[in-house]
Design a protein around this motif. Structure first.
Motif, PDB file in Angstrom:
ATOM      1  N   ASN A  71     -24.111  62.515  28.444  1.00  0.00           N
ATOM      2  CA  ASN A  71     -25.434  62.801  28.082  1.00  0.00           C
ATOM      3  C   ASN A  71     -25.858  62.348  26.844  1.00  0.00           C
ATOM      4  O   ASN A  71     -24.994  63.224  25.706  1.00  0.00           O
ATOM      5  N   PHE A  73     -28.666  62.085  23.373  1.00  0.00           N
ATOM      6  CA  PHE A  73     -29.889  62.411  23.034  1.00  0.00           C
ATOM      7  C   PHE A  73     -30.680  60.863  22.047  1.00  0.00           C
ATOM      8  O   PHE A  73     -30.159  60.262  21.109  1.00  0.00           O
ATOM      9  N   GLU A 181     -39.904  75.893  33.043  1.00  0.00           N
ATOM     10  CA  GLU A 181     -38.587  77.073  32.963  1.00  0.00           C
ATOM     11  C   GLU A 181     -37.248  76.848  32.542  1.00  0.00           C
ATOM     12  O   GLU A 181     -36.648  78.086  32.244  1.00  0.00           O
ATOM     13  N   GLY A 219     -35.700  73.358  35.739  1.00  0.00           N
ATOM     14  CA  GLY A 219     -36.080  74.457  35.596  1.00  0.00           C
ATOM     15  C   GLY A 219     -36.139  74.689  36.466  1.00  0.00           C
ATOM     16  O   GLY A 219     -37.469  74.958  37.268  1.00  0.00           O
ATOM     17  N   ILE A 221     -34.157  76.047  38.748  1.00  0.00           N
ATOM     18  CA  ILE A 221     -33.503  75.202  40.557  1.00  0.00           C
ATOM     19  C   ILE A 221     -32.302  76.736  40.124  1.00  0.00           C
ATOM     20  O   ILE A 221     -31.103  75.713  39.291  1.00  0.00           O
TER      21      ILE A 221
HETATM   22  C1  LIG Z   1     -27.513  76.145  26.915  1.00  0.00           C
HETATM   23  C2  LIG Z   1     -27.892  74.513  27.521  1.00  0.00           C
HETATM   24  C3  LIG Z   1     -28.003  73.315  26.513  1.00  0.00           C
HETATM   25  C4  LIG Z   1     -28.610  71.906  27.553  1.00  0.00           C
HETATM   26  N1  LIG Z   1     -28.546  70.911  26.802  1.00  0.00           N
HETATM   27  C5  LIG Z   1     -28.473  69.937  27.159  1.00  0.00           C
HETATM   28  C6  LIG Z   1     -28.168  68.865  26.472  1.00  0.00           C
HETATM   29  O1  LIG Z   1     -27.281  68.394  25.697  1.00  0.00           O
HETATM   30  N2  LIG Z   1     -28.815  67.788  27.174  1.00  0.00           N
HETATM   31  C7  LIG Z   1     -29.922  67.851  28.067  1.00  0.00           C
HETATM   32  O2  LIG Z   1     -30.307  66.805  28.424  1.00  0.00           O
HETATM   33  N3  LIG Z   1     -30.480  68.871  28.413  1.00  0.00           N
HETATM   34  C8  LIG Z   1     -29.710  70.388  27.976  1.00  0.00           C
HETATM   35  N4  LIG Z   1     -30.297  71.045  28.026  1.00  0.00           N
HETATM   36  C9  LIG Z   1     -31.158  70.866  29.688  1.00  0.00           C
HETATM   37  C10 LIG Z   1     -30.623  70.780  31.125  1.00  0.00           C
HETATM   38  O3  LIG Z   1     -30.805  69.792  31.016  1.00  0.00           O
HETATM   39  C11 LIG Z   1     -31.425  71.311  32.368  1.00  0.00           C
HETATM   40  O4  LIG Z   1     -32.684  71.059  31.893  1.00  0.00           O
HETATM   41  C12 LIG Z   1     -32.150  72.668  32.315  1.00  0.00           C
HETATM   42  O5  LIG Z   1     -31.247  73.574  31.943  1.00  0.00           O
HETATM   43  C13 LIG Z   1     -32.721  72.873  33.709  1.00  0.00           C
HETATM   44  O6  LIG Z   1     -32.731  74.417  33.407  1.00  0.00           O
HETATM   45  P1  LIG Z   1     -32.867  75.035  34.271  1.00  0.00           P
HETATM   46  O7  LIG Z   1     -31.711  75.852  32.647  1.00  0.00           O
HETATM   47  O8  LIG Z   1     -33.488  76.023  34.701  1.00  0.00           O
HETATM   48  O9  LIG Z   1     -31.397  75.268  35.390  1.00  0.00           O
HETATM   49  C14 LIG Z   1     -29.587  72.669  27.651  1.00  0.00           C
HETATM   50  C15 LIG Z   1     -30.432  73.317  29.025  1.00  0.00           C
HETATM   51  C16 LIG Z   1     -29.050  74.713  28.548  1.00  0.00           C
HETATM   52  C17 LIG Z   1     -29.086  76.084  29.433  1.00  0.00           C
END
Ligand SMILES: Cc1cc2nc3c(=O)[nH]c(=O)nc-3n(C[C@H](O)[C@H](O)[C@H](O)COP(=O)(O)O)c2cc1C
Length: 365
Positions: A71, A73, A181, A219, A221
């Motif tokens: 993944n 940015f 969410e 979000g 799930i």
């Molecule tokens: C601690 C944390 C770090 C995250 N870091 C990234 C990341 O590095 N890259 C990314 O695309 N999404 C990141 N996300 C977002 C997640 O890809 C995803 O959209 C999100 O966790 C989904 O929602 P949920 O937390 O309710 O399952 C992160 C989420 C969390 C909780």
């Protein structure tokens, strides 16, 4: 229930479940565990150097030969920032750290260098990464073309229909619809202002209707029921983050895990204070203090660099008052189990939910 669909066949996995990349939380062990269980583990490398990226990829490869995603940015770094605002934030954080007995090493603005996905793309190509996901934007056309020509599947993040259409037009293979969410940063890239805050339940069907690519719901799930609800809305898979926050393979320290598990859904608030980009995390003393200072936050990733030293001190000492605790609105449902067990439970529950729905439909008929 038959799990085979466009997502499983594009990503070469058994179940349409992607473990969300979570920078600072996801370890190679977490990625490998989910990929071994039949989902798609995702290794976050956003903002890391080429060497760190290669090392982490090789660590995952040493644990599994199953497909996994890396993944990135896909943002651009502002070429200039407001130097006075930088100094003001730095002075505020210096005195905040002193009052709270935190060792703070303020960054020197002129010395700051940021890694972007441009530094990492050759590593992904040479390591033949099968799936590349990204957030905060869309990689340049030339990079999309090179990755696709080498057979990589691309997964992009959209927080509104307009972003999904932009990804669709660039031939991104799978689109993650990130609802409000979700924990962590908003993937928003069409505006620098307030991000779209559309809930997963509204966002998923609208994106499904608007584009030609399969959609992953992200979000909120957190179990089989929410997964099945997303699939009923037209998603062909889910991306699950917060449910893995406190798993055995998570790198979150113990007090951090405890705070996540005891959070209420309203504790996970949206803030720009840690990084300069909107993100959802558990409110704490550092987040509040920056907000109450009345100072302007710097654009990402400058604000991130300004707060980095305090956050890493807190991480090392496991001080939840000063750490970043990104988490979604359903984070308190997370359990301390191996990632594979969490994954398997999700699939079992989803299967049960599906059978219940089928039975309900039959009774109504
Ligand atoms: C601690 C944390 C770090 C995250 N870091 C990234 C990341 O590095 N890259 C990314 O695309 N999404 C990141 N996300 C977002 C997640 O890809 C995803 O959209 C999100 O966790 C989904 O929602 P949920 O937390 O309710 O399952 C992160 C989420 C969390 C909780």
């Amino acid at each position: 229930m038959k799990w085979h669909n466009k997502v499983t066949s594009l990503l070469n996995i058994t179940y349409p479940v992607v473990q969300a990349p979570m920078l600072g939380i996801t370890t190679p062990e977490m990625v490998a565990a989910v990929s071994e269980a039949g989902g798609l583990g995702s290794l976050p490398v956003g903002g890391l150097s080429a060497d760190q990226t290669r090392e982490l990829i090789r660590a995952v490869k040493s644990l599994t030969s199953k497909p996994f995603a890396v993944n990135l940015f896909a943002h651009s770094v502002p070429s200039s920032i407001d130097a006075a605002a930088f100094t003001a934030m730095q002075e505020f954080l210096t005195s905040f750290a002193a009052v709270n007995d935190i060792t703070y090493v303020p960054p020197v603005q002129e010395m700051l260098r940021f890694h972007t996905y441009h530094d990492q793309i050759d590593i992904l190509l040479s390591e033949q990464i099968p799936s590349v996901s990204f957030t905060f934007g869309i990689p340049e056309d030339e990079h999309i073309a090179t990755l696709k020509n080498r057979g990589a599947r691309l997964i992009g993040t959209a927080t509104c229909v307009e972003e999904a259409l932009l990804l669709d037009n660039k031939f991104v293979d799978v689109i993650t619809a990130q609802g409000a969410e979700a924990g962590g940063h908003r993937g928003t890239f069409i505006t620098e202002g307030n991000p779209p805050m559309i809930g997963t339940m509204s966002l998923v069907p609208q994106i499904v209707d608007a584009i030609r690519r399969p959609v992953l719901a992200a979000g909120g799930i957190a179990d089989g029921g929410t997964m099945m609800a997303a699939m009923m809305l037209g998603a062909q898979g889910v991306q699950v983050g917060s449910a893995f926050l406190v798993c055995n393979e998570s790198s979150a320290p113990n007090a951090h895990k405890h705070r996540i598990q005891n959070a209420s859904s309203s504790d996970a608030v949206l803030t720009k204070n840690f990084s300069g980009r909107w993100a959802r995390g558990i409110e704490n003393k550092l987040m509040r203090a920056i907000g109450e200072s009345g100072l302007a936050t710097l654009p990402y990733p400058y604000q991130q660099s300004l707060t980095a030293s305090i956050r890493s001190f807190a991480q090392q000492k496991d001080l939840t008052d000063f750490a970043t605790m990104w988490a979604g609105q359903s984070a308190s449902k997370a359990v301390r189990k191996p990632a594979a067990a969490i994954f398997q439970l999700l699939i079992q529950q989803a299967q049960t939910s599906f059978e219940l729905i089928e039975r309900h439909v039959q009774v109504k008929e």
